[in-house]
Design an enzyme around this catalytic site. Sequence first.
Site, mmCIF file in Angstrom:
data_model
loop_
_atom_site.group_PDB
_atom_site.id
_atom_site.type_symbol
_atom_site.label_atom_id
_atom_site.label_comp_id
_atom_site.label_asym_id
_atom_site.label_seq_id
_atom_site.Cartn_x
_atom_site.Cartn_y
_atom_site.Cartn_z
ATOM 1 N N THR A 58 0.823 -1.242 0.083
ATOM 2 C CA THR A 58 0.175 0.064 -0.045
ATOM 3 C C THR A 58 0.814 1.104 -0.034
ATOM 4 O OG1 THR A 58 -0.182 0.096 2.457
ATOM 5 C CG2 THR A 58 -1.773 -1.112 1.304
ATOM 6 N N GLY A 59 0.334 2.095 -0.680
ATOM 7 C CA GLY A 59 1.104 3.543 -0.853
ATOM 8 C C GLY A 59 2.422 3.303 -1.696
ATOM 9 N N SER A 106 4.766 6.316 -4.219
ATOM 10 C CA SER A 106 6.005 6.957 -4.109
ATOM 11 C C SER A 106 6.531 6.484 -2.677
ATOM 12 C CB SER A 106 5.601 8.539 -4.057
ATOM 13 O OG SER A 106 4.996 8.737 -2.514
ATOM 14 N N GLY A 107 7.749 7.241 -2.306
ATOM 15 C CA GLY A 107 8.581 7.076 -1.259
ATOM 16 C C GLY A 107 8.876 5.794 -0.752
ATOM 17 N N GLY A 151 7.149 3.158 -0.144
ATOM 18 C CA GLY A 151 6.348 2.018 -0.669
ATOM 19 C C GLY A 151 6.966 1.870 -2.187
ATOM 20 N N TYR A 208 0.325 12.603 14.487
ATOM 21 C CA TYR A 208 1.043 11.630 13.883
ATOM 22 C C TYR A 208 2.159 10.783 14.542
ATOM 23 C CZ TYR A 208 4.682 9.844 10.589
ATOM 24 O OH TYR A 208 5.499 9.025 9.759
HETATM 25 N N1 LIG Z 1 9.682 8.998 5.199
HETATM 26 C C1 LIG Z 1 10.008 8.544 6.557
HETATM 27 O O1 LIG Z 1 11.168 9.271 6.954
HETATM 28 C C2 LIG Z 1 9.201 7.872 7.297
HETATM 29 C C3 LIG Z 1 9.723 7.519 8.820
HETATM 30 C C4 LIG Z 1 8.954 6.882 9.498
HETATM 31 C C5 LIG Z 1 7.812 6.245 9.268
HETATM 32 N N2 LIG Z 1 7.304 6.718 7.794
HETATM 33 C C6 LIG Z 1 6.125 5.945 7.331
HETATM 34 O O2 LIG Z 1 6.331 5.198 6.042
HETATM 35 C C7 LIG Z 1 5.156 5.449 5.075
HETATM 36 C C8 LIG Z 1 5.522 6.048 3.953
HETATM 37 O O3 LIG Z 1 5.875 7.241 4.055
HETATM 38 P P1 LIG Z 1 6.772 8.090 2.883
HETATM 39 O O4 LIG Z 1 7.687 8.919 3.450
HETATM 40 O O5 LIG Z 1 7.192 7.257 1.876
HETATM 41 O O6 LIG Z 1 5.438 8.985 2.208
HETATM 42 P P2 LIG Z 1 5.044 9.554 0.781
HETATM 43 O O7 LIG Z 1 6.095 9.497 -0.141
HETATM 44 O O8 LIG Z 1 4.088 10.377 1.186
HETATM 45 O O9 LIG Z 1 4.038 8.220 0.173
HETATM 46 C C9 LIG Z 1 2.763 7.995 1.002
HETATM 47 C C10 LIG Z 1 1.847 6.837 0.328
HETATM 48 O O10 LIG Z 1 0.811 6.913 0.717
HETATM 49 C C11 LIG Z 1 -0.461 6.952 0.059
HETATM 50 N N3 LIG Z 1 -1.485 7.489 0.678
HETATM 51 C C12 LIG Z 1 -1.554 8.688 1.439
HETATM 52 N N4 LIG Z 1 -2.911 8.696 1.823
HETATM 53 C C13 LIG Z 1 -3.458 7.635 1.431
HETATM 54 C C14 LIG Z 1 -4.934 7.359 1.458
HETATM 55 N N5 LIG Z 1 -5.912 7.735 2.150
HETATM 56 N N6 LIG Z 1 -5.584 6.044 0.956
HETATM 57 C C15 LIG Z 1 -4.447 5.352 0.178
HETATM 58 N N7 LIG Z 1 -3.066 5.751 -0.051
HETATM 59 C C16 LIG Z 1 -2.662 6.809 0.431
HETATM 60 C C17 LIG Z 1 0.194 7.951 -1.135
HETATM 61 O O11 LIG Z 1 -0.584 7.693 -2.051
HETATM 62 P P3 LIG Z 1 -0.935 8.818 -3.412
HETATM 63 O O12 LIG Z 1 0.185 8.655 -4.450
HETATM 64 O O13 LIG Z 1 -2.413 8.417 -3.784
HETATM 65 O O14 LIG Z 1 -0.969 10.071 -2.580
HETATM 66 C C18 LIG Z 1 1.590 7.365 -1.300
HETATM 67 O O15 LIG Z 1 1.717 6.148 -2.023
HETATM 68 C C19 LIG Z 1 3.939 6.371 6.109
HETATM 69 O O16 LIG Z 1 3.251 5.472 6.427
HETATM 70 C C20 LIG Z 1 5.037 6.945 7.014
HETATM 71 O O17 LIG Z 1 4.142 7.060 8.082
HETATM 72 C C21 LIG Z 1 8.044 7.386 6.974
#
Ligand SMILES: NC(=O)c1ccc[n+]([C@@H]2O[C@H](COP(=O)([O-])OP(=O)(O)OC[C@H]3O[C@@H](n4cnc5c(N)ncnc54)[C@H](OP(=O)(O)O)[C@@H]3O)[C@@H](O)[C@H]2O)c1
Length: 265
Positions: free
Chosen positions: A13-14, A17-18, A20, A155
Amino acid sequence: MDSQLKGKRALVTGASSGLGEAIAKMLAAEGAAVIVHGRDVLRAGKVADSIIQAGGLAEVAIGDLATDEGADAVAKTALRGGTVDILINNAGITQHTGWFDTPSSDWSDVYNVNVVSYVRMVQRIVPQMKEKGWGRVIHIGGGLAIQPIKEQPHYNTTLAARHNLSVSLARELKETGITSNVVSPGAIMNPMVEEWLVRSAPKFGWGTELEEIKYRAVQDLVPNDTGRFGQPEEVAGAVLYLVGPYSDYISGAIIRVDGGTMRSL
Ligand SMILES: NC(=O)c1ccc[n+]([C@@H]2O[C@H](COP(=O)([O-])OP(=O)(O)OC[C@H]3O[C@@H](n4cnc5c(N)ncnc54)[C@H](OP(=O)(O)O)[C@@H]3O)[C@@H](O)[C@H]2O)c1
């Protein structure tokens, strides 16, 4: 090492980008057929296309996981092509607000997207894993679950809930052949973070060269034993281990990928 992922299907899921995206690409490169989930068909499709161009197997599933209907649509698409053996719960959002400028509705909304969405997918995907007697569920959590900061308290709380629900699920899945674990990232670099660092550098006195800015920002914001931010592929590597052949005896665990940011046992 053979990851033994050939013939397995993984829903990430997700994955548009990032983290995922990095996880989906790594599992596909190791032989899994990956279902790339997102809300936007173009964004998710771009990731799936790049996997296919690299010789991997990928499909797309679209849906807003903040709703039951969206989760139904994603599960239906994912299961249309066969069993889903691996579920990576990763989709989520953050909001950069604090204790006194985050209305209660934002607390509920972020909890719904970050926690209830994980539950929605567990409820829809795990039952068919039970029939097969094998499955892997990985929840992406985060260091702020264990060591919260004063910013974005709503968060931080959702990350703690993710860690908690993953352990509860592991107990629920006792002797089913399905494991439930958390991969807990620290601060991971991405283009948006990089852009914010460069923009904020003059304000915080982090210098002018990118490498210097990154180094000083780490010291100020997320001091850790490696002296740097993490990379998405480093998180994906931990996921790969937990879905691979040497992790059968690991369930209810939390693997930190944070360079030693957490200062506790
Ligand atoms: N980056 C970090 O440093 C970090 C650290 C700790 C934990 N995390 C966790 O890792 C996960 C990914 O983070 P990321 O930094 O890679 O974020 P990101 O690049 O913003 O990616 C977020 C993903 O979640 C999807 N998404 C958001 N809201 C949604 C919804 N309502 N329904 C379905 N899909 C949804 C987005 O899809 P769309 O393309 O449709 O927007 C996107 O694919 C998050 O859960 C975050 O809490 C990240």
